[in-house]
Design an enzyme around this catalytic site. Structure first.
Site, short mmCIF file in Angstrom:
data_model
loop_
_atom_site.label_atom_id
_atom_site.label_comp_id
_atom_site.label_asym_id
_atom_site.label_seq_id
_atom_site.Cartn_x
_atom_site.Cartn_y
_atom_site.Cartn_z
N ASP A 1 -10.24 2.94 -3.31
CA ASP A 1 -10.91 1.72 -2.85
C ASP A 1 -12.36 1.64 -3.33
O ASP A 1 -13.10 2.65 -3.32
CB ASP A 1 -10.93 1.67 -1.32
CG ASP A 1 -9.54 1.46 -0.74
OD1 ASP A 1 -8.57 1.36 -1.50
OD2 ASP A 1 -9.44 1.39 0.50
N ASP B 1 0.83 -1.20 0.00
CA ASP B 1 0.00 0.00 0.00
C ASP B 1 0.87 1.26 0.00
O ASP B 1 2.10 1.19 0.03
CB ASP B 1 -0.92 -0.03 1.22
CG ASP B 1 -2.34 0.38 0.90
OD1 ASP B 1 -2.55 1.16 -0.05
OD2 ASP B 1 -3.27 -0.08 1.60
N GLU C 1 -1.10 1.95 -5.09
CA GLU C 1 -1.04 3.39 -4.82
C GLU C 1 -2.27 4.10 -5.37
O GLU C 1 -2.28 5.31 -5.52
CB GLU C 1 0.28 4.00 -5.32
CG GLU C 1 0.60 3.82 -6.79
CD GLU C 1 -0.26 4.68 -7.70
OE1 GLU C 1 -0.03 5.90 -7.81
OE2 GLU C 1 -1.18 4.11 -8.33
N TRP C 2 -3.31 3.29 -5.72
CA TRP C 2 -4.66 3.76 -6.05
C TRP C 2 -4.75 4.49 -7.38
O TRP C 2 -5.71 5.24 -7.61
CB TRP C 2 -5.24 4.63 -4.92
CG TRP C 2 -4.76 4.23 -3.57
CD1 TRP C 2 -4.94 3.01 -2.97
CD2 TRP C 2 -3.99 5.00 -2.67
NE1 TRP C 2 -4.33 2.98 -1.74
CE2 TRP C 2 -3.74 4.20 -1.52
CE3 TRP C 2 -3.50 6.30 -2.70
CZ2 TRP C 2 -3.00 4.66 -0.44
CZ3 TRP C 2 -2.76 6.76 -1.63
CH2 TRP C 2 -2.52 5.94 -0.52
N GLY C 3 -3.77 4.30 -8.26
CA GLY C 3 -3.86 4.85 -9.61
C GLY C 3 -3.56 6.32 -9.74
O GLY C 3 -3.62 6.88 -10.84
#
Length: 407
Positions: free
Chosen positions: A211, A153, A188-190
């Site tokens: 998320d 993460d 890293e959520w894009g």
């Protein structure tokens, strides 16, 4: 600001004295198809323990999940117990009194693999011990525990892209030195467009959005509150970056959660109906996203079993050609996706984004598919037509998923 792949490469080379390595062959071997399994986060959050995970492993076998291809159990955030006097990361002894290695042995005995979680900072998203500065030490520890997968993460890390490339590359190099094959999931959520650099940094898959929440669409002002449609519209544009060993990760399946309080229930995650859950399964499958269930496998209703255990749908996701579907139609009401398959057949998904049932017709030629096809409905498990096109009724938020065979 958009940063090109060339600038990312320059940043990567500047950050490291060692020459860039070609990770493509390792990645294809480690993740030839999108990973499948079950993850702790949406159901348990950080309230996890070895008893619950062992029970879930048993349920994965008993329910048919393992037979269907769900061969990972992923321990998400909350397992950590700090570091010992030699700075080795340790599991919380109250949650995991037998230790992670013993849990891995149990999971492996059930025919599955075990994944674990850490963060590229000093703390994880839930405030537990991260791996920044201890990459090689932690990678060796994970290898010694017989871990098969690391979700890494990016909470509490700098926002710039160069630092992300540096930190993820450092961990991927540590994993390669660990002496064990460990799949590396970049999370890293894009926000730094990892599809441009994550494969070169050593990842086999990378999250493309924030998320997922247990809802159809984000109706709030919070950009972190992603619904199925919000994630779809980002991930659908990234088909060219996917392939064996390099997957666009659209985040976890929320099938069967029905608005359960917790991470997926935050920010308006009030739950969805089974038609919408079925659509997520169809869309994630045709987009070659990892299929990571998060519901209570120990207590599934028949609708949830029907959705998660549909082997014909799973076969589209796991097709060895490794193509992510291309969205050919996107007009506000209708989305149509086309995915070539290894045996020369084609998967087609038709989504009604609207709030009412509608009729739809399409000529296959408009999708670049010339000639006549036999059309198999993968949810009805039967042939529903033959010819140069299809027409039929599609319910609100339903996705028709077909497999086309040329005749």
């Amino acid at each position: 600001m958009r940063i090109t792949a060339f600038i990312f490469l320059a940043l990567w080379l500047t950050a490291f004295s060692a020459p860039a390595q070609d990770n493509s062959s390792d990645s294809k071997r480690l993740a030839p198809t999108p990973p499948m399994g079950w993850m702790t986060w949406n159901f348990f959050a950080d309230n996890i323990n070895e008893k619950d995970i062992r029970e879930m492993a048993d349920a994965m076998v008993a329910s048919g999940m393992v037979e269907a291809g769900y061969n990972y159990i992923f321990i998400d955030d909350g397992w950590q117990g700090g570091r010992d006097n030699r700075n080795n990361i340790i599991a919380d002894p109250k949650k995991f009194p037998s230790g992670i290695k013993a849990l891995a042995e149990y999971v492996h005995s059930k025919g599955m693999k075990l994944g674990i979680y850490s963060d590229a900072a000093q703390l994880t998203c839930a405030g537990y011990t991260g791996s920044l500065g201890f990459e090689e030490q932690d990678a060796k520890t994970f290898a010694s525990w017989d871990i098969d997968y690391l979700k890494y993460d990016y909470c509490f890390a700098p926002k710039d892209s160069a630092t992300a490339v540096e930190r993820y590359t450092k961990m991927s190099q540590a994993l390669r030195k660990s002496g064990r094959d460990i799949v590396f999931g970049i999370c890293e959520w894009g926000q730094r467009k990892p599809w441009h650099w994550a494969a070169e940094a050593g990842g086999q898959l990378w999250r493309t959005t924030y998320d997922v929440r247990d809802k159809w669409k984000n109706l709030s002002c919070d950009e972190n509150a992603e619904g199925i449609i919000d994630i779809l519209d980002i991930n659908a544009e990234l088909h060219e970056y996917a392939g064996p060993g390099r997957w666009n990760d659209a985040d976890m399946l929320v099938v069967g959660l029905y608005g359960k309080p917790g991470p997926s229930g935050d920010m308006g995650g009030v739950g969805m109906n089974d038609t919408e859950y079925q659509s997520q399964m169809s869309l994630w499958s045709i987009m070659a996203s990892p299929l990571i269930a998060t519901n209570d496998i120990r207590n599934m209703n028949e609708a949830t079993k029907r959705i998660l255990l549909n082997k014909e749908v799973i076969a589209v996701n796991q097709d060895a050609l490794g193509k992510q579907a291309e969205r050919k139609v996107h007009d506000g009401t209708w989305d149509v996706f086309v995915k070539p398959l290894q045996n020369g057949e084609v998967a087609v998904a038709i989504l009604n984004r609207g709030d009412a049932a509608k009729s739809y017709s399409i000529d296959w030629a408009k999708l670049g598919l010339k000639g006549k096809y036999e059309v198999r409905d993968l949810w009805a498990h039967k042939t529903v037509g033959k010819g140069k096109g299809w027409k039929g009724r599609v319910q609100s938020h339903e996705t028709k998923l077909f497999r086309l065979k040329k005749i």
